[in-house]
Design an enzyme around this catalytic site. Structure first.
Site, PDB file in Angstrom:
ATOM      1  N   THR A 209      -6.411   0.150   7.282  1.00  0.00           N
ATOM      2  CA  THR A 209      -4.974   0.326   7.056  1.00  0.00           C
ATOM      3  C   THR A 209      -4.798   1.022   5.717  1.00  0.00           C
ATOM      4  O   THR A 209      -5.516   0.730   4.762  1.00  0.00           O
ATOM      5  CB  THR A 209      -4.229  -1.016   6.993  1.00  0.00           C
ATOM      6  N   GLU A 353      -3.082  -3.025  12.867  1.00  0.00           N
ATOM      7  CA  GLU A 353      -3.571  -4.343  13.266  1.00  0.00           C
ATOM      8  C   GLU A 353      -3.225  -4.686  14.711  1.00  0.00           C
ATOM      9  O   GLU A 353      -3.775  -5.631  15.285  1.00  0.00           O
ATOM     10  CB  GLU A 353      -2.965  -5.423  12.343  1.00  0.00           C
ATOM     11  N   LYS A 461      16.812  -7.257  -2.985  1.00  0.00           N
ATOM     12  CA  LYS A 461      17.491  -8.549  -3.117  1.00  0.00           C
ATOM     13  C   LYS A 461      18.540  -8.465  -4.211  1.00  0.00           C
ATOM     14  O   LYS A 461      18.231  -8.397  -5.395  1.00  0.00           O
ATOM     15  CB  LYS A 461      16.485  -9.647  -3.437  1.00  0.00           C
ATOM     16  N   TRP A 466      20.024 -10.168   0.892  1.00  0.00           N
ATOM     17  CA  TRP A 466      19.042  -9.128   1.198  1.00  0.00           C
ATOM     18  C   TRP A 466      19.753  -7.862   1.683  1.00  0.00           C
ATOM     19  O   TRP A 466      20.659  -7.929   2.518  1.00  0.00           O
ATOM     20  CB  TRP A 466      18.103  -9.602   2.310  1.00  0.00           C
TER      21      TRP A 466
HETATM   22  P1  AMP Z   1       0.344   1.537  10.017  1.00  0.00           P
HETATM   23  O1  AMP Z   1      -0.611   0.430  10.184  1.00  0.00           O
HETATM   24  O2  AMP Z   1      -0.084   2.539   9.007  1.00  0.00           O
HETATM   25  O3  AMP Z   1       0.723   2.159  11.306  1.00  0.00           O
HETATM   26  O4  AMP Z   1       1.694   0.907   9.401  1.00  0.00           O
HETATM   27  C1  AMP Z   1       2.382  -0.109  10.061  1.00  0.00           C
HETATM   28  C2  AMP Z   1       3.720  -0.317   9.408  1.00  0.00           C
HETATM   29  O5  AMP Z   1       4.553   0.823   9.596  1.00  0.00           O
HETATM   30  C3  AMP Z   1       4.504  -1.453  10.021  1.00  0.00           C
HETATM   31  O6  AMP Z   1       4.117  -2.702   9.518  1.00  0.00           O
HETATM   32  C4  AMP Z   1       5.932  -1.077   9.643  1.00  0.00           C
HETATM   33  O7  AMP Z   1       6.245  -1.472   8.320  1.00  0.00           O
HETATM   34  C5  AMP Z   1       5.914   0.420   9.728  1.00  0.00           C
HETATM   35  N1  AMP Z   1       6.427   0.835  11.040  1.00  0.00           N
HETATM   36  C6  AMP Z   1       5.725   1.112  12.148  1.00  0.00           C
HETATM   37  N2  AMP Z   1       6.554   1.461  13.159  1.00  0.00           N
HETATM   38  C7  AMP Z   1       7.815   1.387  12.694  1.00  0.00           C
HETATM   39  C8  AMP Z   1       9.119   1.605  13.246  1.00  0.00           C
HETATM   40  N3  AMP Z   1       9.291   2.016  14.501  1.00  0.00           N
HETATM   41  N4  AMP Z   1      10.190   1.404  12.454  1.00  0.00           N
HETATM   42  C9  AMP Z   1      10.027   1.013  11.171  1.00  0.00           C
HETATM   43  N5  AMP Z   1       8.836   0.811  10.583  1.00  0.00           N
HETATM   44  C10 AMP Z   1       7.737   0.979  11.327  1.00  0.00           C
END
Ligand code: AMP
Length: 558
Positions: A209, A353, A461, A466
């Site tokens: 990640t 994940e 916040k 929030w």
């Molecule tokens: P990654 O593992 O790099 O794909 O990042 C995952 C994170 O991207 C998630 O925990 C979210 O915070 C953000 N994310 C993924 N899809 C969306 C979505 N459709 N809308 C808003 N945030 C998203």
């Protein structure tokens, strides 16, 4: 702290092994090799188009690719790769990368896709932590590997350049690490052995990640998780790829396995159009139209760029009908713009994940009775949970919050393709039944649609309340003069934090902070309106195309 596995699902009943009756069905391992075998046998002539660095398009088919992938298993074995070994890739989307996607796990080894846009220290950390024995690299990324190779001396045995011999550049690597040419190795064998059979729970892929804080963390996928994930991606209420589709994944193959598309597309017999390095809006638009793409996938930033380009040069999409977007919130206004161009945007949410698919936006019966505006509101949510991966919003006591569209909770997931722990971090284990904490905050509405409010760390916040940065950004993007926007928290002596909005105007437009602030009137409660608006030329983006809020906080904190 969250309490995991609290009675949201009933405890799984134990089966008495002595009285258990087994089904008389063939028990076959869900192996990644079965996907490409199917594609080769039943969609053998279907095309895979790859754009090379010089702009040329090379074409192959599933039948040819499957044979080369089997040949590649011979090459891997000859280089000393054994089951369980990790093999790195530092490459964009291409047929050669796709061959590696099948050959590496096909012999029980683990394909560690590394994001070349990360800082070199992070790339070195990932390859070192994974203990990659070989790294396959696009010619353009070879200097990155050459620079970090001294730090990888202990495990790394070879660097293989994904190119023909005439594209090889002389590069110095430390003693003991060989520099090899992919096509020379492939030409050195004619053998095409059958795919071996083994336990479907064997590790297949390792993806780190791109953590904005701390070191990258490894997610170790299994054959079973990848195959099930790809199957569900093809459900009618998910991406529903078909044999008549032509799919252009603009999401790179190092970002959560290009969201599963390298497996779901061949499974459906869908043609693949692989854009290589050329992900700029003009190149993407040309490729989408000239290669008659019907479907595509990418983060919102990509689609924002393509739309702005279209506005500047005119024209439209000739065959594109739908796009999958995730990785960051897809603004509602942008969705409407795409609808006007005849393209349906499917909003999905998940993370590395969760392989990454957790929710997908598709209509439910109640949607059919909605007017156009309400439908668009729903379409802009992150969607509803797909079979195989459950989602819940839990409060700090670990209890599920009501599905009322209002009560926020910490979003958690669990299922067949959700990580149970990070690679080599047993302390992060949630077990096979536990909820995995996503770090996202959101609500579920009565129909089960998830609305992501924020990353926990991006919430603002103010005076004990929030404020969702995503909600503020969505409004700003709806302003006709705004191309991109980001809201961050800045310290405030009275309210502890207040929102600051950074806005990038559309090309040829001028906007003022006063005008933007006025645009919020009546759209949000006055206390959550951004106090300050900064007009900027651009926003910083991270390695997967997301806006870098950490960087913005660093710049604007003062
Ligand atoms: P990654 O593992 O790099 O794909 O990042 C995952 C994170 O991207 C998630 O925990 C979210 O915070 C953000 N994310 C993924 N899809 C969306 C979505 N459709 N809308 C808003 N945030 C998203």
């Amino acid at each position: 702290m969250h309490a995991y596995g609290t009675g949201v699902w009933p405890a799984i009943a134990r089966i008495d092994m002595e009285t258990q009756m087994l089904g008389l069905m063939q028990r076959r391992n869900l192996l990644i090799s079965s996907v490409i075998t199917h594609a080769a046998r039943h969609h053998g002539a279907t095309e895979i188009v790859s754009r090379r660095d010089d702009g040329r398009l090379d074409r192959t088919t599933y039948a040819a690719l499957e044979r080369r992938a089997r040949r590649l298993t011979v090459v891997l074995r000859a280089l000393g790769i054994r089951p369980g070994d990790r093999v790195g890739t530092l490459a964009m989307n291409s047929d050669r990368h796709l061959e590696l996607y099948y050959a590496i796990p096909g012999i029980g080894a683990v394909c560690n896709t590394i994001n070349p846009r990360l800082a070199p220290e992070d790339i070195a950390y990932i390859a070192g932590h994974a203990e990659d024995r070989i790294i396959f690299v696009d010619p353009g990324f070879l200097p990155i590997v050459a620079a970090i190779a001294p730090a990888l001396r202990e495990m790394l045995r070879a660097v293989v350049v994904l190119a023909p011999p005439d594209a090889m550049a002389a590069t110095a690597l430390p003693e003991g690490i060989a520099l090899l040419c992919y096509e020379t190795l492939m030409a050195g064998t004619a053998e095409e052995p059958d795919w071996p059979d083994f336990d479907e729970n064997t590790a297949a892929g390792l993806c780190y990640t791109s953590g904005t804080t701390g070191r990258p963390k490894g997610v170790l996928y299994s054959h079973r998780s990848e195959v099930l994930h790809a199957m569900v991606e093809n459900f009618a209420d998910v991406f529903a790829l078909r044999a008549t589709d032509r799919m252009l994944p603009a999401v790179p193959m190092f970002h959560a396995n290009a969201w599963g598309i390298p497996y779901s597309a061949p499974m459906a017999g869908t043609a693949l159009i692989l854009p290589g390095r050329q992900l700029d809006p003009a190149s993407l638009l040309t490729l989408l139209n000239e290669e008659r793409a019907t479907a595509s996938a990418g983060v919102p930033t990509v689609w924002l760029g393509v739309l702005n380009h279209l506005r500047a040069v005119g024209g439209g999409f000739q065959t594109l009908g739908r796009i999958l977007s995730g990785g960051a919130a897809f603004p509602r206004a942008l969705m409407a713009d795409y609808a006007a161009l005849g393209v349906h945007v499917h909003h999905a949410w998940g993370m590395t994940e969760s392989s990454p698919l957790a929710t997908w936006n598709a209509a439910k019966p109640a949607t059919l009775a909605m007017d156009a505006q309400a439908r668009l509101d729903q379409q802009a949510t992150q969607g509803r949970t797909v079979f195989g991966c459950d989602v819940a919003a839990l409060n700090d006591a670990g209890e599920e919050v009501p599905w009322d569209g209002k009560t926020q909770g910490n979003l958690m997931f669990r299922g067949h393709w959700v990580a149970s722990a990070y690679f080599r971090q047993p302390e992060t284990s949630v077990g096979d039944q536990g909820w995995f904490p996503t770090g996202d905050v959101g609500v579920l509405d009565p129909e089960g649609f998830v609305v992501l409010t924020d990353r926990t760390k991006d919430l603002i916040k103010s005076g004990g309340e929030w404020i969702s940065s995503i909600a503020l950004e969505n409004i700003a993007i709806g302003h006709p003069g705004v191309a991109e926007a980001a809201a961050i928290a800045i310290p405030d002596p009275k309210w502890s934090e207040r929102p600051l909005l950074i806005v990038v105007p559309r090309e040829g437009c001028t906007v003022t902070p006063e005008e933007i602030r006025a645009f919020y009137q009546g759209k949000v409660p006055s206390w959550s309106m951004p106090d300050r608006v900064v007009i900027a030329e651009s926003l910083p983006h991270g390695a997967t195309g997301k806006i870098l809020k950490t960087e913005l906080r660093r710049i604007y904190a003062g």
